[in-house]
Scaffold this motif. Structure first.
Motif, PDB file in Angstrom:
ATOM      1  N   TYR A   5      72.070 -65.748  51.141  1.00  0.00           N
ATOM      2  CA  TYR A   5      70.890 -64.976  50.752  1.00  0.00           C
ATOM      3  C   TYR A   5      69.577 -65.509  51.323  1.00  0.00           C
ATOM      4  N   THR A   6      68.679 -64.576  51.555  1.00  0.00           N
ATOM      5  CA  THR A   6      67.299 -64.878  51.929  1.00  0.00           C
ATOM      6  C   THR A   6      66.439 -63.906  51.123  1.00  0.00           C
ATOM      7  N   ARG A   7      65.260 -64.296  50.779  1.00  0.00           N
ATOM      8  CA  ARG A   7      64.326 -63.417  50.041  1.00  0.00           C
ATOM      9  C   ARG A   7      64.929 -62.843  48.749  1.00  0.00           C
ATOM     10  N   THR A   8      65.022 -61.519  48.658  1.00  0.00           N
ATOM     11  CA  THR A   8      65.372 -60.891  47.378  1.00  0.00           C
ATOM     12  C   THR A   8      66.749 -61.290  46.840  1.00  0.00           C
TER      13      THR A   8
ATOM     14  N   ARG B 285      69.276 -59.908  49.619  1.00  0.00           N
ATOM     15  CA  ARG B 285      69.004 -59.753  51.038  1.00  0.00           C
ATOM     16  C   ARG B 285      69.642 -60.909  51.796  1.00  0.00           C
ATOM     17  N   TYR B 286      70.120 -60.646  52.994  1.00  0.00           N
ATOM     18  CA  TYR B 286      70.672 -61.732  53.822  1.00  0.00           C
ATOM     19  C   TYR B 286      70.270 -61.459  55.270  1.00  0.00           C
ATOM     20  N   ASP B 287      69.017 -61.784  55.555  1.00  0.00           N
ATOM     21  CA  ASP B 287      68.425 -61.393  56.832  1.00  0.00           C
ATOM     22  C   ASP B 287      68.918 -62.210  58.026  1.00  0.00           C
ATOM     23  N   ASP B 288      69.554 -63.358  57.769  1.00  0.00           N
ATOM     24  CA  ASP B 288      69.965 -64.219  58.900  1.00  0.00           C
ATOM     25  C   ASP B 288      71.454 -64.145  59.227  1.00  0.00           C
ATOM     26  N   LEU B 289      72.217 -63.484  58.362  1.00  0.00           N
ATOM     27  CA  LEU B 289      73.678 -63.596  58.501  1.00  0.00           C
ATOM     28  C   LEU B 289      74.217 -62.930  59.772  1.00  0.00           C
ATOM     29  N   VAL B 290      73.694 -61.755  60.093  1.00  0.00           N
ATOM     30  CA  VAL B 290      74.199 -61.034  61.267  1.00  0.00           C
ATOM     31  C   VAL B 290      73.959 -61.872  62.520  1.00  0.00           C
TER      32      VAL B 290
ATOM     33  N   ALA C 237      80.836 -60.465  53.761  1.00  0.00           N
ATOM     34  CA  ALA C 237      81.219 -61.145  55.002  1.00  0.00           C
ATOM     35  C   ALA C 237      82.008 -60.192  55.903  1.00  0.00           C
ATOM     36  N   SER C 238      82.907 -59.417  55.304  1.00  0.00           N
ATOM     37  CA  SER C 238      83.707 -58.477  56.097  1.00  0.00           C
ATOM     38  C   SER C 238      82.828 -57.377  56.686  1.00  0.00           C
ATOM     39  N   ALA C 239      81.859 -56.921  55.889  1.00  0.00           N
ATOM     40  CA  ALA C 239      80.966 -55.860  56.376  1.00  0.00           C
ATOM     41  C   ALA C 239      80.166 -56.365  57.578  1.00  0.00           C
ATOM     42  N   VAL C 240      79.709 -57.615  57.487  1.00  0.00           N
ATOM     43  CA  VAL C 240      78.940 -58.186  58.594  1.00  0.00           C
ATOM     44  C   VAL C 240      79.849 -58.351  59.818  1.00  0.00           C
ATOM     45  N   ARG C 241      81.070 -58.827  59.576  1.00  0.00           N
ATOM     46  CA  ARG C 241      82.010 -58.982  60.692  1.00  0.00           C
ATOM     47  C   ARG C 241      82.219 -57.646  61.396  1.00  0.00           C
ATOM     48  N   ALA C 242      82.457 -56.605  60.603  1.00  0.00           N
ATOM     49  CA  ALA C 242      82.703 -55.285  61.185  1.00  0.00           C
ATOM     50  C   ALA C 242      81.452 -54.778  61.912  1.00  0.00           C
ATOM     51  N   TYR C 243      80.295 -54.999  61.306  1.00  0.00           N
ATOM     52  CA  TYR C 243      79.026 -54.531  61.892  1.00  0.00           C
ATOM     53  C   TYR C 243      78.811 -55.158  63.276  1.00  0.00           C
ATOM     54  N   VAL C 244      79.069 -56.481  63.351  1.00  0.00           N
ATOM     55  CA  VAL C 244      78.855 -57.186  64.621  1.00  0.00           C
ATOM     56  C   VAL C 244      79.947 -56.793  65.622  1.00  0.00           C
ATOM     57  N   GLU C 245      81.197 -56.797  65.151  1.00  0.00           N
ATOM     58  CA  GLU C 245      82.323 -56.539  66.046  1.00  0.00           C
ATOM     59  C   GLU C 245      82.274 -55.113  66.614  1.00  0.00           C
TER      60      GLU C 245
ATOM     61  N   GLY D 262      76.355 -64.345  65.761  1.00  0.00           N
ATOM     62  CA  GLY D 262      76.259 -63.967  67.168  1.00  0.00           C
ATOM     63  C   GLY D 262      75.863 -62.510  67.347  1.00  0.00           C
ATOM     64  N   GLY D 263      75.471 -61.863  66.256  1.00  0.00           N
ATOM     65  CA  GLY D 263      75.028 -60.480  66.356  1.00  0.00           C
ATOM     66  C   GLY D 263      73.539 -60.426  66.637  1.00  0.00           C
ATOM     67  N   PRO D 264      72.983 -59.225  66.696  1.00  0.00           N
ATOM     68  CA  PRO D 264      71.549 -59.084  66.919  1.00  0.00           C
ATOM     69  C   PRO D 264      70.775 -59.573  65.695  1.00  0.00           C
ATOM     70  N   ASP D 265      69.473 -59.668  65.842  1.00  0.00           N
ATOM     71  CA  ASP D 265      68.632 -60.130  64.734  1.00  0.00           C
ATOM     72  C   ASP D 265      68.381 -58.951  63.797  1.00  0.00           C
ATOM     73  N   VAL D 266      69.353 -58.678  62.961  1.00  0.00           N
ATOM     74  CA  VAL D 266      69.282 -57.494  62.102  1.00  0.00           C
ATOM     75  C   VAL D 266      69.262 -57.932  60.640  1.00  0.00           C
ATOM     76  N   PRO D 267      68.235 -57.527  59.898  1.00  0.00           N
ATOM     77  CA  PRO D 267      68.167 -57.890  58.480  1.00  0.00           C
ATOM     78  C   PRO D 267      69.125 -57.031  57.659  1.00  0.00           C
TER      79      PRO D 267
END
Ligand code: HAM
Length: 428
Positions: free
Chosen positions: A263-266, A288-293, A85-93, A297-302
């Motif tokens: 998670y999604t897929r794998t 895999r978590y293709d929808d989380l980003v 969750a933190s990695a996704v937050r940082a990635y989007v922010e 509110g981030g881009p559609d990034v798997p």
């Protein structure tokens, strides 16, 4: 009477031998990930509580029962229970997608979950993890799983097994969830209390139940493989094909569900030998978590990633903690020698020699005894006589027949450094 403070339940002090083992494992992980061109990501230990509630999900044990949440000056915060969750937050922010098409991060650090403590399960534990953003194909899943299998092998962990599953994309998951609810609802009474609750908000987790009653009910439940969309199936088949080609063994586990909602897929887990790990035999978990980003509110990034429990890896490794580096022991006799001893350790350390000093002013006999017990290679003795003559006495401790020599004080540090570098009987 004052009660002495105690360590918090489920948390541990690591004394130098265990801390050294932890650092060595982290260093091995760092080297492995950097070799694969992952970059280190360090995020804070404290995040907004909502980050975990929304990504890990309500209805999960982590969020419902285990999270260390607290209010601080009007903000609801939490100690991180995991790293994704933190990695996704940082990635989007940090808008990482504008800087690079694919981002590969690794991280290592403590996570906090208020679980019931037992072997391999702690309330503060150390996770080694990685996340890859921006690559939707099964190739990256295969690359990372293969990398992990190699990492565990290099650690000397032999009895590990990769369990592989798929949960499909959002659409598949929705259809499967409905089918599962349709199957389980008429059998509600046969389920345990916990699973009855889960049927309402997180039915997939019932598949993971350890209760024999639940397992009996679940044995004939519909299988995810019957609900996969074409694209989901192609992804899973692609991953399997690649792992087969790489010769990376795995077993397909249709009942694999993970305790996090994103998670999604794998999905995958790497399990170790339960005889030595007990209930905490899952060494690595990921997927895999293709929808989380996009959901943040981030881009559609798997994305794809994993987390591994460092303490569990250490238990599985079963190795002796690594030895401390060899060192020399400076022994000043008397107050006058202290100053010179301090100068000498400074010179030694400057030359890269690990040096200890005992400044308490004990007798030569006691200092030798301590140096020997601690495993020093050489003792450098400075007493009144040595000070007067401008020399240092050097006693070899680990040699078969300990010898004593003398060198001039001016050359002592260089002499010792050279002597330790030369292949000799002093090697540990
Ligand atoms: P997780 O399965 O919750 O996944 O945790 C990953 C690993 O952390 C587990 O397999 C286990 O080795 C270790 N672990 C978990 N809880 C404890 C505990 N209480 N005590 C000791 N070790 C523990 C995640 O955390 C996901 N973030 C993994 C991931 C990354 N998925 C995608 N990217």
């Amino acid at each position: 009477m004052v009660t002495a403070p105690r360590v918090v339940k489920g948390m541990h002090d690591l004394l130098p031998p265990e801390a050294r083992a932890t650092s060595a494992l982290e260093a091995a992980f760092r080297a492995c990930m950097e070799r694969a061109r992952f970059g280190e990501l360090r995020t804070p230990y404290v995040e907004q509580l909502s980050l975990f509630v929304r990504s890990v999900g309500t209805g999960t044990d982590i969020v419902d029962k285990e999270i260390y949440a607290f209010d601080y000056r009007g903000e609801s915060l939490a100690l991180r229970p995991e790293g994704t969750a933190s990695a996704v937050r940082a990635y989007v922010e940090q808008q990482m997608h504008t800087r690079e098409a694919v981002s590969r991060f690794w991280y290592a650090g403590p996570m906090f979950r208020g679980e019931r403590p037992q072997k391999g399960r702690y309330r503060q534990f150390y996770q080694l993890g990685a996340e890859v953003f921006g690559d939707a194909g099964p190739g990256v899943d295969a690359e990372v799983i293969d990398l992990l299998v190699g990492f565990l092998r290099d650690l000397g962990i032999r009895d590990s097994a990769v369990h592989l599953g798929t949960i499909g994309g959002r659409e598949t998951r929705g259809r499967y969830r409905d089918a599962l609810v349709d199957y389980l609802t008429p059998r509600t009474a046969e389920l345990g209390a916990e699973s009855q609750k889960r049927l309402q908000h997180n039915p997939l987790r019932i598949l993971d139940s350890k209760s024999p009653d639940d397992r009996r009910v679940v044995a004939d439940a519909p299988r995810i493989s019957e609900y996969l969309s074409e694209a989901d199936r192609a992804h899973f088949d692609g991953l399997r094909r690649l792992l087969d080609k790489l010769g990376t063994p795995y077993t397909v586990d249709e009942r694999l569900v993970r305790g996090l909602d994103y998670y999604t897929r794998t999905l995958f887990e790497i399990k170790g030998a339960s005889e030595i790990l007990g209930a905490g035999d899952t060494l690595v978990g990921g997927g895999r978590y293709d929808d989380l980003v996009a959901s943040w509110g981030g881009p559609d990034v798997p994305a794809f990633g994993f987390g591994a429990g460092l303490e569990r890896l250490l238990i599985a490794q079963g190795a002796e903690p690594p030895k401390a580096p060899r060192f020399v022991f400076v022994a000043p006799l008397g107050e006058r020698a202290q100053e010179d001893a301090l100068l000498l350790v400074r010179e030694l350390r400057h030359l890269g020699v690990t040096a200890d000093v005992d400044l308490r002013g004990g007798s030569a006999k006691n200092l030798f005894k301590r140096a020997d017990r601690d495993g020093a290679t050489l003792v450098l003795l400075i007493g009144e006589r040595e000070l007067e003559q401008g020399v240092v006495a050097i006693k070899e401790l680990q040699a078969e027949s300990p010898t004593q020599t003398e060198v001039s004080r001016a050359e002592a540090a260089l002499h010792v450094a050279a002597r330790l570098q030369a292949p000799s009987a002093e090697s540990p």
